[in-house]
Design a protein around this motif. Structure first.
Motif, PDB file in Angstrom:
ATOM      1  N   UNK A 196       1.903  20.446   3.212  1.00  0.00           N
ATOM      2  CA  UNK A 196       2.954  19.466   2.976  1.00  0.00           C
ATOM      3  C   UNK A 196       2.349  18.198   2.388  1.00  0.00           C
ATOM      4  N   UNK A 197       3.064  17.597   1.440  1.00  0.00           N
ATOM      5  CA  UNK A 197       2.650  16.324   0.845  1.00  0.00           C
ATOM      6  C   UNK A 197       3.376  15.199   1.578  1.00  0.00           C
ATOM      7  N   UNK A 198       2.610  14.293   2.197  1.00  0.00           N
ATOM      8  CA  UNK A 198       3.182  13.181   2.935  1.00  0.00           C
ATOM      9  C   UNK A 198       2.964  11.881   2.173  1.00  0.00           C
ATOM     10  N   UNK A 199       3.973  11.005   2.197  1.00  0.00           N
ATOM     11  CA  UNK A 199       3.869   9.671   1.613  1.00  0.00           C
ATOM     12  C   UNK A 199       4.072   8.634   2.705  1.00  0.00           C
ATOM     13  N   UNK A 200       3.183   7.651   2.740  1.00  0.00           N
ATOM     14  CA  UNK A 200       3.265   6.547   3.690  1.00  0.00           C
ATOM     15  C   UNK A 200       3.326   5.258   2.889  1.00  0.00           C
ATOM     16  N   UNK A 201       4.131   4.312   3.329  1.00  0.00           N
ATOM     17  CA  UNK A 201       4.251   3.039   2.634  1.00  0.00           C
ATOM     18  C   UNK A 201       3.930   1.886   3.573  1.00  0.00           C
ATOM     19  N   UNK A 202       3.484   0.780   2.986  1.00  0.00           N
ATOM     20  CA  UNK A 202       3.241  -0.504   3.637  1.00  0.00           C
ATOM     21  C   UNK A 202       2.406  -0.390   4.911  1.00  0.00           C
ATOM     22  N   UNK A 203       2.976  -0.761   6.046  1.00  0.00           N
ATOM     23  CA  UNK A 203       2.227  -0.829   7.305  1.00  0.00           C
ATOM     24  C   UNK A 203       1.635   0.524   7.678  1.00  0.00           C
ATOM     25  N   UNK A 204       2.424   1.586   7.586  1.00  0.00           N
ATOM     26  CA  UNK A 204       1.903   2.914   7.920  1.00  0.00           C
ATOM     27  C   UNK A 204       0.775   3.321   6.976  1.00  0.00           C
ATOM     28  N   UNK A 205       0.870   2.953   5.706  1.00  0.00           N
ATOM     29  CA  UNK A 205      -0.194   3.274   4.749  1.00  0.00           C
ATOM     30  C   UNK A 205      -1.490   2.579   5.136  1.00  0.00           C
ATOM     31  N   UNK A 247       8.332  18.487  -7.248  1.00  0.00           N
ATOM     32  CA  UNK A 247       7.454  18.205  -6.114  1.00  0.00           C
ATOM     33  C   UNK A 247       8.333  17.843  -4.918  1.00  0.00           C
ATOM     34  N   UNK A 248       7.995  18.397  -3.773  1.00  0.00           N
ATOM     35  CA  UNK A 248       8.694  18.074  -2.533  1.00  0.00           C
ATOM     36  C   UNK A 248       7.723  17.270  -1.679  1.00  0.00           C
ATOM     37  N   UNK A 249       8.143  16.073  -1.291  1.00  0.00           N
ATOM     38  CA  UNK A 249       7.300  15.185  -0.499  1.00  0.00           C
ATOM     39  C   UNK A 249       8.059  14.758   0.746  1.00  0.00           C
ATOM     40  N   UNK A 250       7.323  14.390   1.769  1.00  0.00           N
ATOM     41  CA  UNK A 250       7.930  13.867   2.983  1.00  0.00           C
ATOM     42  C   UNK A 250       7.581  12.393   3.065  1.00  0.00           C
ATOM     43  N   UNK A 251       8.597  11.541   3.019  1.00  0.00           N
ATOM     44  CA  UNK A 251       8.397  10.104   3.169  1.00  0.00           C
ATOM     45  C   UNK A 251       8.408   9.829   4.673  1.00  0.00           C
ATOM     46  N   UNK A 252       7.246   9.459   5.194  1.00  0.00           N
ATOM     47  CA  UNK A 252       7.058   9.348   6.638  1.00  0.00           C
ATOM     48  C   UNK A 252       7.597   8.021   7.163  1.00  0.00           C
ATOM     49  N   UNK A 253       8.430   8.118   8.215  1.00  0.00           N
ATOM     50  CA  UNK A 253       8.975   6.942   8.907  1.00  0.00           C
ATOM     51  C   UNK A 253       8.225   6.670  10.204  1.00  0.00           C
ATOM     52  N   UNK A 261       0.824  -1.202   0.000  1.00  0.00           N
ATOM     53  CA  UNK A 261       0.000   0.000   0.000  1.00  0.00           C
ATOM     54  C   UNK A 261       0.862   1.258   0.000  1.00  0.00           C
ATOM     55  N   UNK A 262       0.298   2.321  -0.600  1.00  0.00           N
ATOM     56  CA  UNK A 262       0.894   3.656  -0.579  1.00  0.00           C
ATOM     57  C   UNK A 262      -0.231   4.628  -0.250  1.00  0.00           C
ATOM     58  N   UNK A 263       0.015   5.517   0.707  1.00  0.00           N
ATOM     59  CA  UNK A 263      -0.974   6.526   1.068  1.00  0.00           C
ATOM     60  C   UNK A 263      -0.364   7.911   0.901  1.00  0.00           C
ATOM     61  N   UNK A 264      -1.153   8.834   0.374  1.00  0.00           N
ATOM     62  CA  UNK A 264      -0.725  10.233   0.287  1.00  0.00           C
ATOM     63  C   UNK A 264      -1.680  11.068   1.129  1.00  0.00           C
ATOM     64  N   UNK A 265      -1.101  12.029   1.839  1.00  0.00           N
ATOM     65  CA  UNK A 265      -1.864  12.880   2.748  1.00  0.00           C
ATOM     66  C   UNK A 265      -1.375  14.310   2.576  1.00  0.00           C
ATOM     67  N   UNK A 266      -2.313  15.268   2.583  1.00  0.00           N
ATOM     68  CA  UNK A 266      -1.960  16.685   2.601  1.00  0.00           C
ATOM     69  C   UNK A 266      -2.092  17.156   4.043  1.00  0.00           C
ATOM     70  N   UNK A 267      -0.989  17.683   4.590  1.00  0.00           N
ATOM     71  CA  UNK A 267      -0.950  18.116   5.982  1.00  0.00           C
ATOM     72  C   UNK A 267      -0.733  19.622   6.043  1.00  0.00           C
TER      73      UNK A 267
END
Length: 112
Positions: free
Chosen positions: A48-57, A91-97, A20-26
């Motif tokens: 801010x554009x946030x990207x979440x992958x796998x479990x976090x998504x 595009x500037x994105x934040x890959x969330x850990x 899974x991949x999730x995008x969020x506008x914060x």
């Protein structure tokens, strides 16, 4: 590290079974203030554009909604693309850990 409010419901996409991949506008807001000479400086909101992958998504898909307050940590990622007019943009994105939900948690209702 950012603390802000989700602007719209997350966009979550699943591929290859459980990936899974999730995008969020914060939105983050810096409160306004008044200078000693009386000049008022208004509130300033940044998006801010946030990207979440796998479990976090998957967690985002299940629990995060528009208006929720989030604490996130991650790294910046820069991506170049051509817009509809053919102009190259960045595009500037934040890959969330790390994410912590600061609003009360409510689970997404099951769809029929």
């Amino acid at each position: 590290m950012l603390i802000g409010n989700v602007g719209v419901d997350p966009d979550v996409r699943y591929y290859e079974a459980d990936r899974a991949v999730a995008t969020v506008r914060l939105a983050t807001t810096e409160k306004g203030y008044t200078l000693p000479n009386g000049t008022k400086v208004p509130d300033r909101t940044d998006w801010h554009n946030l990207l979440f992958f796998q479990r976090l998504a998957r967690v985002v898909d299940r629990y995060v909604r528009k208006g929720d307050k989030l604490y996130v940590e991650g790294r910046l990622q820069y991506r170049k693309y051509d817009d509809k007019q053919g102009i190259q943009r960045t595009a500037v994105e934040i890959v969330v850990d790390t994410m912590e939900m600061l609003s009360p948690r409510t689970e997404k209702p099951e769809e029929a």
